[in-house]
Design a protein around this motif. Structure first.
Motif, PDB file in Angstrom:
ATOM      1  N   VAL A 215      -4.181 -38.310  -3.549  1.00 25.70           N
ATOM      2  CA  VAL A 215      -3.518 -37.045  -3.204  1.00 25.70           C
ATOM      3  C   VAL A 215      -2.038 -37.113  -3.573  1.00 25.70           C
ATOM      4  CG1 VAL A 215      -2.750 -35.587  -1.290  1.00 25.70           C
ATOM      5  CG2 VAL A 215      -5.124 -36.359  -1.389  1.00 25.70           C
ATOM      6  N   LEU A 216      -1.375 -38.194  -3.182  1.00 26.54           N
ATOM      7  CA  LEU A 216       0.050 -38.335  -3.472  1.00 26.54           C
ATOM      8  C   LEU A 216       0.303 -38.370  -4.979  1.00 26.54           C
ATOM      9  CD1 LEU A 216       1.177 -40.966  -0.788  1.00 26.54           C
ATOM     10  CD2 LEU A 216       1.266 -38.473  -0.653  1.00 26.54           C
ATOM     11  N   ALA A 217      -0.567 -39.079  -5.697  1.00 23.01           N
ATOM     12  CA  ALA A 217      -0.388 -39.202  -7.148  1.00 23.01           C
ATOM     13  C   ALA A 217      -0.629 -37.871  -7.853  1.00 23.01           C
ATOM     14  CB  ALA A 217      -1.328 -40.268  -7.693  1.00 23.01           C
ATOM     15  N   LYS A 218      -1.715 -37.179  -7.503  1.00 24.10           N
ATOM     16  CA  LYS A 218      -2.045 -35.919  -8.165  1.00 24.10           C
ATOM     17  C   LYS A 218      -1.004 -34.838  -7.904  1.00 24.10           C
ATOM     18  CE  LYS A 218      -7.116 -36.278  -8.454  1.00 24.10           C
ATOM     19  NZ  LYS A 218      -8.398 -35.641  -8.056  1.00 24.10           N
ATOM     20  N   LEU A 219      -0.441 -34.832  -6.704  1.00 25.99           N
ATOM     21  CA  LEU A 219       0.513 -33.793  -6.336  1.00 25.99           C
ATOM     22  C   LEU A 219       1.959 -34.225  -6.564  1.00 25.99           C
ATOM     23  CD1 LEU A 219      -1.164 -32.463  -3.061  1.00 25.99           C
ATOM     24  CD2 LEU A 219      -1.422 -31.625  -5.404  1.00 25.99           C
ATOM     25  N   ASN A 220       2.127 -35.449  -7.098  1.00 19.97           N
ATOM     26  CA  ASN A 220       3.463 -35.970  -7.393  1.00 19.97           C
ATOM     27  C   ASN A 220       4.352 -35.958  -6.154  1.00 19.97           C
ATOM     28  OD1 ASN A 220       5.388 -37.099  -9.109  1.00 19.97           O
ATOM     29  ND2 ASN A 220       6.276 -35.102  -9.612  1.00 19.97           N
ATOM     30  N   LEU A 221       3.805 -36.459  -5.050  1.00 15.80           N
ATOM     31  CA  LEU A 221       4.526 -36.494  -3.788  1.00 15.80           C
ATOM     32  C   LEU A 221       5.098 -37.886  -3.555  1.00 15.80           C
ATOM     33  CD1 LEU A 221       1.945 -34.515  -1.635  1.00 15.80           C
ATOM     34  CD2 LEU A 221       4.122 -33.661  -2.537  1.00 15.80           C
ATOM     35  N   ARG A 222       6.284 -37.933  -2.987  1.00 21.41           N
ATOM     36  CA  ARG A 222       6.960 -39.211  -2.805  1.00 21.41           C
ATOM     37  C   ARG A 222       6.346 -40.040  -1.689  1.00 21.41           C
ATOM     38  NH1 ARG A 222      11.708 -39.499  -5.302  1.00 21.41           N
ATOM     39  NH2 ARG A 222      12.777 -40.754  -3.758  1.00 21.41           N
ATOM     40  N   ASP A 223       5.813 -39.392  -0.660  1.00 19.69           N
ATOM     41  CA  ASP A 223       5.240 -40.115   0.463  1.00 19.69           C
ATOM     42  C   ASP A 223       4.469 -39.143   1.348  1.00 19.69           C
ATOM     43  OD1 ASP A 223       7.297 -38.796   2.049  1.00 19.69           O
ATOM     44  OD2 ASP A 223       8.649 -40.305   1.271  1.00 19.69           O
ATOM     45  N   ARG A 224       3.901 -39.644   2.449  1.00 26.53           N
ATOM     46  CA  ARG A 224       3.078 -38.815   3.333  1.00 26.53           C
ATOM     47  C   ARG A 224       3.880 -37.709   3.997  1.00 26.53           C
ATOM     48  NH1 ARG A 224      -1.897 -41.741   5.288  1.00 26.53           N
ATOM     49  NH2 ARG A 224      -1.804 -40.366   7.106  1.00 26.53           N
ATOM     50  N   VAL A 225       5.141 -37.973   4.277  1.00 25.33           N
ATOM     51  CA  VAL A 225       5.971 -36.945   4.905  1.00 25.33           C
ATOM     52  C   VAL A 225       6.020 -35.693   4.029  1.00 25.33           C
ATOM     53  CG1 VAL A 225       8.338 -36.339   5.517  1.00 25.33           C
ATOM     54  CG2 VAL A 225       7.372 -38.493   6.292  1.00 25.33           C
ATOM     55  N   HIS A 226       6.173 -35.890   2.716  1.00 29.95           N
ATOM     56  CA  HIS A 226       6.234 -34.737   1.818  1.00 29.95           C
ATOM     57  C   HIS A 226       4.861 -34.107   1.610  1.00 29.95           C
ATOM     58  CE1 HIS A 226      10.044 -36.877   0.950  1.00 29.95           C
ATOM     59  NE2 HIS A 226      10.487 -35.645   1.095  1.00 29.95           N
ATOM     60  N   ALA A 227       3.808 -34.874   1.899  1.00 22.07           N
ATOM     61  CA  ALA A 227       2.466 -34.281   1.895  1.00 22.07           C
ATOM     62  C   ALA A 227       2.327 -33.310   3.064  1.00 22.07           C
ATOM     63  CB  ALA A 227       1.404 -35.377   1.987  1.00 22.07           C
ATOM     64  N   VAL A 228       2.911 -33.659   4.204  1.00 21.70           N
ATOM     65  CA  VAL A 228       2.899 -32.750   5.360  1.00 21.70           C
ATOM     66  C   VAL A 228       3.619 -31.450   5.020  1.00 21.70           C
ATOM     67  CG1 VAL A 228       3.612 -32.427   7.763  1.00 21.70           C
ATOM     68  CG2 VAL A 228       2.815 -34.665   6.996  1.00 21.70           C
ATOM     69  N   ILE A 229       4.781 -31.577   4.411  1.00 18.22           N
ATOM     70  CA  ILE A 229       5.566 -30.395   4.054  1.00 18.22           C
ATOM     71  C   ILE A 229       4.806 -29.516   3.066  1.00 18.22           C
ATOM     72  CG2 ILE A 229       7.687 -29.625   2.923  1.00 18.22           C
ATOM     73  CD1 ILE A 229       9.054 -32.117   4.077  1.00 18.22           C
ATOM     74  N   LEU A 230       4.169 -30.146   2.067  1.00 15.88           N
ATOM     75  CA  LEU A 230       3.405 -29.381   1.084  1.00 15.88           C
ATOM     76  C   LEU A 230       2.230 -28.658   1.739  1.00 15.88           C
ATOM     77  CD1 LEU A 230       2.887 -28.705  -1.950  1.00 15.88           C
ATOM     78  CD2 LEU A 230       1.287 -30.623  -1.943  1.00 15.88           C
ATOM     79  N   ALA A 231       1.537 -29.344   2.643  1.00 25.40           N
ATOM     80  CA  ALA A 231       0.398 -28.726   3.327  1.00 25.40           C
ATOM     81  C   ALA A 231       0.839 -27.494   4.103  1.00 25.40           C
ATOM     82  CB  ALA A 231      -0.263 -29.738   4.252  1.00 25.40           C
ATOM     83  N   TYR A 232       2.009 -27.560   4.681  1.00 25.09           N
ATOM     84  CA  TYR A 232       2.550 -26.416   5.412  1.00 25.09           C
ATOM     85  C   TYR A 232       3.000 -25.308   4.462  1.00 25.09           C
ATOM     86  CZ  TYR A 232       6.059 -23.650   7.891  1.00 25.09           C
ATOM     87  OH  TYR A 232       6.806 -22.625   8.390  1.00 25.09           O
ATOM     88  N   ASP A 233       3.746 -25.691   3.414  1.00 23.75           N
ATOM     89  CA  ASP A 233       4.314 -24.695   2.501  1.00 23.75           C
ATOM     90  C   ASP A 233       3.248 -23.915   1.729  1.00 23.75           C
ATOM     91  OD1 ASP A 233       6.869 -25.272   3.255  1.00 23.75           O
ATOM     92  OD2 ASP A 233       7.340 -26.532   1.524  1.00 23.75           O
ATOM     93  N   THR A 234       2.099 -24.552   1.456  1.00 21.43           N
ATOM     94  CA  THR A 234       1.034 -23.883   0.721  1.00 21.43           C
ATOM     95  C   THR A 234       0.085 -23.115   1.643  1.00 21.43           C
ATOM     96  OG1 THR A 234      -0.298 -25.900   0.793  1.00 21.43           O
ATOM     97  CG2 THR A 234       1.063 -25.557  -1.169  1.00 21.43           C
ATOM     98  N   GLY A 235       0.304 -23.209   2.948  1.00 24.17           N
ATOM     99  CA  GLY A 235      -0.560 -22.515   3.895  1.00 24.17           C
ATOM    100  C   GLY A 235      -1.847 -23.261   4.173  1.00 24.17           C
ATOM    101  N   LEU A 236      -1.970 -24.466   3.633  1.00 21.55           N
ATOM    102  CA  LEU A 236      -3.181 -25.259   3.888  1.00 21.55           C
ATOM    103  C   LEU A 236      -3.276 -25.622   5.358  1.00 21.55           C
ATOM    104  CD1 LEU A 236      -5.504 -26.367   2.148  1.00 21.55           C
ATOM    105  CD2 LEU A 236      -4.257 -28.516   1.986  1.00 21.55           C
TER     106      LEU A 236
END
Length: 223
Positions: free
Chosen positions: A197-218
């Protein structure tokens, strides 16, 4: 390997104190000091540090905008540094803005010296200083009184159905163990999915995965 650190703060005594503290520890070297936001952007490109201690409030350019510029696509240095924000306040609007800009965490300026040294080592090693559950609570806090800037959901198209499920649970602040129980899979399998997930979405770490999940409405805030 030695961790090179760039310190950015508009107070000379604060910079000197942090520099003396970090230089006294084996495996850490202070590469330079910046007194304002524009200076840290320029020095970062020239010195190519591993970690930047970035004050939130600085003259010329605040720490959040400086973080955006350094972590932007036009950054010219050999590798992108990890940024640790320094703040006088515990949790305020600046902290969440800093995380959205790409920072790997934040530290209070009055934290114990050992905590600062530990934080530098943690972010230099590629981990986020904030647990996803903490980021989740911050999102809940800000969602009630801050305008939301939705991100396009097309960034999620590369994920498999299972990876999307994992991202949802990361966004809810769950640990690998909790995700494993929720999905009835092995924890090692969860780690593999998280890495993808981090690699495909080019996310720096899990914290930014949380932010992305929120920002996309997921993931939607519950508060």
């Amino acid at each position: 390997m030695t961790i090179s650190v760039l310190i950015a703060d508009d107070q000379a005594m604060v910079r000197a104190g942090f520099a003396a503290l970090l230089d006294a520890h084996e495996g850490i070297r202070v590469a330079g000091q910046a007194s304002n936001g524009l200076e840290v952007v320029a020095l970062s490109a020239r010195l190519d540090p591993d970690v930047i201690l970035m004050d939130v409030r600085m003259t010329e350019l605040d720490g959040i905008e400086a973080t955006r510029r350094i972590l932007g696509s036009s950054y010219p240095a050999a590798h992108v540094p990890r940024i640790l924000m320094l703040t006088t306040f515990d949790i305020d609007d600046y902290v969440y803005d800093a995380l959205q800009a790409g920072a790997s965490g934040f530290m209070l300026k009055d934290a114990l010296p050992e905590a600062l040294v530990h934080a530098v080592r943690v972010v230099a090693g590629g981990d986020a200083l904030l647990a996803p559950s903490v980021t989740r609570r911050m999102i809940e806090q800000f969602s009630g009184h801050r305008p939301r800037s939705p991100r396009s959901t097309t960034v999620l198209n590369s994920l498999t159905e299972r990876e999307r499920e994992v991202l949802v649970l990361i966004g809810q602040g769950k640990s690998n163990g909790e995700i494993a129980k929720e999905l009835f899979i092995a924890e090692q399998t969860v780690k593999t999915h998280v890495g993808k997930v981090l690699a495909k979405l080019n996310l720096r770490d899990r914290v930014h995965a949380v932010i992305l999940a929120y920002d996309t409405g997921l993931v939607e805030p519950t508060s």
